[in-house]
Motif scaffolding. Structure first.
Motif, PDB file in Angstrom:
ATOM      1  N   ARG A 242       6.192   0.744  -2.015  1.00 22.41           N
ATOM      2  CA  ARG A 242       5.605  -0.241  -1.499  1.00 22.41           C
ATOM      3  C   ARG A 242       6.158  -1.587  -1.822  1.00 22.41           C
ATOM      4  O   ARG A 242       5.915  -2.499  -1.525  1.00 22.41           O
ATOM      5  CB  ARG A 242       4.244  -0.171  -2.010  1.00 22.41           C
TER       6      ARG A 242
ATOM      7  N   ASP B 241       2.199  -8.062  -6.104  1.00 19.62           N
ATOM      8  CA  ASP B 241       1.915  -9.552  -5.848  1.00 19.62           C
ATOM      9  C   ASP B 241       0.318  -9.842  -6.019  1.00 19.62           C
ATOM     10  O   ASP B 241       0.115 -11.096  -6.626  1.00 19.62           O
ATOM     11  CB  ASP B 241       2.452 -10.177  -4.724  1.00 19.62           C
ATOM     12  N   GLY B 242      -0.522  -9.164  -5.633  1.00 19.20           N
ATOM     13  CA  GLY B 242      -2.079  -9.322  -5.705  1.00 19.20           C
ATOM     14  C   GLY B 242      -2.597  -9.065  -6.845  1.00 19.20           C
ATOM     15  O   GLY B 242      -3.805  -9.177  -7.255  1.00 19.20           O
TER      16      GLY B 242
ATOM     17  N   ASN C 273      -1.217  -0.480  -7.861  1.00 20.76           N
ATOM     18  CA  ASN C 273      -1.513   0.282  -6.723  1.00 20.76           C
ATOM     19  C   ASN C 273      -2.766  -0.042  -5.883  1.00 20.76           C
ATOM     20  O   ASN C 273      -2.728  -0.021  -4.660  1.00 20.76           O
ATOM     21  CB  ASN C 273      -1.703   1.835  -6.949  1.00 20.76           C
ATOM     22  N   GLU C 274      -3.898  -0.380  -6.661  1.00 21.96           N
ATOM     23  CA  GLU C 274      -4.936  -0.800  -5.896  1.00 21.96           C
ATOM     24  C   GLU C 274      -5.033  -2.210  -5.356  1.00 21.96           C
ATOM     25  O   GLU C 274      -5.419  -2.546  -4.143  1.00 21.96           O
ATOM     26  CB  GLU C 274      -6.228  -0.814  -7.073  1.00 21.96           C
ATOM     27  N   ARG C 275      -4.219  -3.210  -5.829  1.00 24.37           N
ATOM     28  CA  ARG C 275      -4.469  -4.517  -5.576  1.00 24.37           C
ATOM     29  C   ARG C 275      -3.166  -5.058  -5.019  1.00 24.37           C
ATOM     30  O   ARG C 275      -2.938  -6.106  -4.122  1.00 24.37           O
ATOM     31  CB  ARG C 275      -4.773  -5.354  -6.760  1.00 24.37           C
ATOM     32  N   GLY C 276      -1.935  -4.244  -5.098  1.00 23.52           N
ATOM     33  CA  GLY C 276      -0.655  -4.480  -4.802  1.00 23.52           C
ATOM     34  C   GLY C 276      -0.072  -5.222  -5.777  1.00 23.52           C
ATOM     35  O   GLY C 276      -0.740  -6.106  -6.578  1.00 23.52           O
TER      36      GLY C 276
END
Lengths: 196, 196
Positions: free
Chosen positions: B109, B28-29, B23-26
DNA sequence: AGCGTAACCGAACGATCGGTCGGGACAAGG
DNA sequence: CCTTGTCCCGACCGATCGTTCGGTTACGCT
């Protein structure tokens, strides 16, 4: 400047393609290879038009932020009764969201992993804050209900407005931008029920 | 099953850490390296507890979906006047969002890049569709305003509800889940203005 | 026609990606 | 004390990441 345009990419036209892919796959989920396929040019050619992947993101969110902040400069957002100004800003926000859909969509989805993303989030918070002040002014005027805390209500209003990017598709007839803006203003300010 | 628990990871406790980073970085990220730093164990050790990165995502969105679909099985969501059932579902959705915040956040998301993400989006659409039917029934009863199209109004209602994951933080006192649910129901069904 | 350069390309860079593998530490049960 | 299985590790895999580079093509201008 010649009137005829060559059939080639400009930073802007390439941005339009990139932003669409970013929104479909997510920024982090999009590789330069994905962009090159979508644009129909090689990966290395992209760097002839823009400096980097992050440069594309910066151009996109800048366009979105310019559209949003432009609202606050308009006359109806600056003069008049607070509640009326808030209604106007609400309507215009929806209109800007629909008109600049892919760019605003990208803005609303940044997670803050890079400097550019953090800058975008900061500017967006700045915009939200200014609208929140307008909201509080309308509460102080007694025009908005006071039994729900201002910050909470503002966030829910933003939630309703911003959700437009999740489903609005301009190619679908019967609901253009201003029409959706009408619906948002009606529901947000007067509610869903008939018996109020 | 022994009563004493060793100080080690279970798939569930590891999932809790992973979902927070997602949730912080996404999704895929987030790399497995990021997860290993956050969990305090090596990258390869993660694979002792879960099969893959996508497995973590599947577990997370499953938990969120179970929570949401569970609402529709509750008695107040199945019997009674449609508008009252819709209000109940609205309230319970906010309560589930706040109670299962990180998992639902992740669900809302996903972009559909993998099979798991597409499956999650499909199930979520299924849930939305069922609530939309409830909405239409309330319109048919004359309990909800008919001057705004049902699908559009449903989407805006979902937008307001789902936006909770963007700002709700359980550690902040003064606004627990049920309190936020009250506010959402009030604003969604009765609107912002005082003079309605 | 000839020149300058905008537009583009394939190949390759070091870094990082998700995931695999063989093995070591350690507690529990006999 | 020895086995067994859980839990974890460093080293490594092929693939892909964003980006760079040298070089080619083709258009605009004179």
């Amino acid at each position: 400047m010649s009137a005829v345009k060559r059939d080639t990419y400009t930073p802007q036209s390439l941005l339009a393609v990139a932003v669409q892919v970013f929104n479909e796959r997510g920024y982090d989920g999009t590789s330069m290879e994905h962009l090159s396929k979508a644009a129909g040019i090689s990966k290395s050619s992209i760097y002839h038009h823009v400096a980097s992947k992050e440069d594309l993101l910066r151009r996109a969110v800048s366009r979105a932020l310019d559209g949003l902040f432009g609202i606050l400069d308009e006359e109806h957002a600056r003069v008049g009764r607070a509640v009326e100004r808030l209604e106007y800003v609400t309507r215009r926000m929806v209109e800007v969201l629909t008109a600049e859909l892919p760019y605003v969509t990208l803005l609303l989805r940044v997670r803050g992993n890079t400097d550019t993303e953090q800058w975008a989030m900061e500017r967006r918070r700045e915009f939200d804050h200014q609208v929140a002040e307008l909201f509080e002014a309308a509460v102080a005027d007694g025009d908005l209900r006071a039994d729900v805390e201002g910050r909470l209500a503002t966030r829910l209003l933003f939630g309703m407005i911003n959700s437009v990017v999740e489903w609005y598709r301009p190619e679908v007839r019967g609901a253009d931008g201003p029409a959706v803006a009408d619906a948002v203003v009606q529901l947000a300010f007067h509610g869903l029920r008939t018996d109020t």
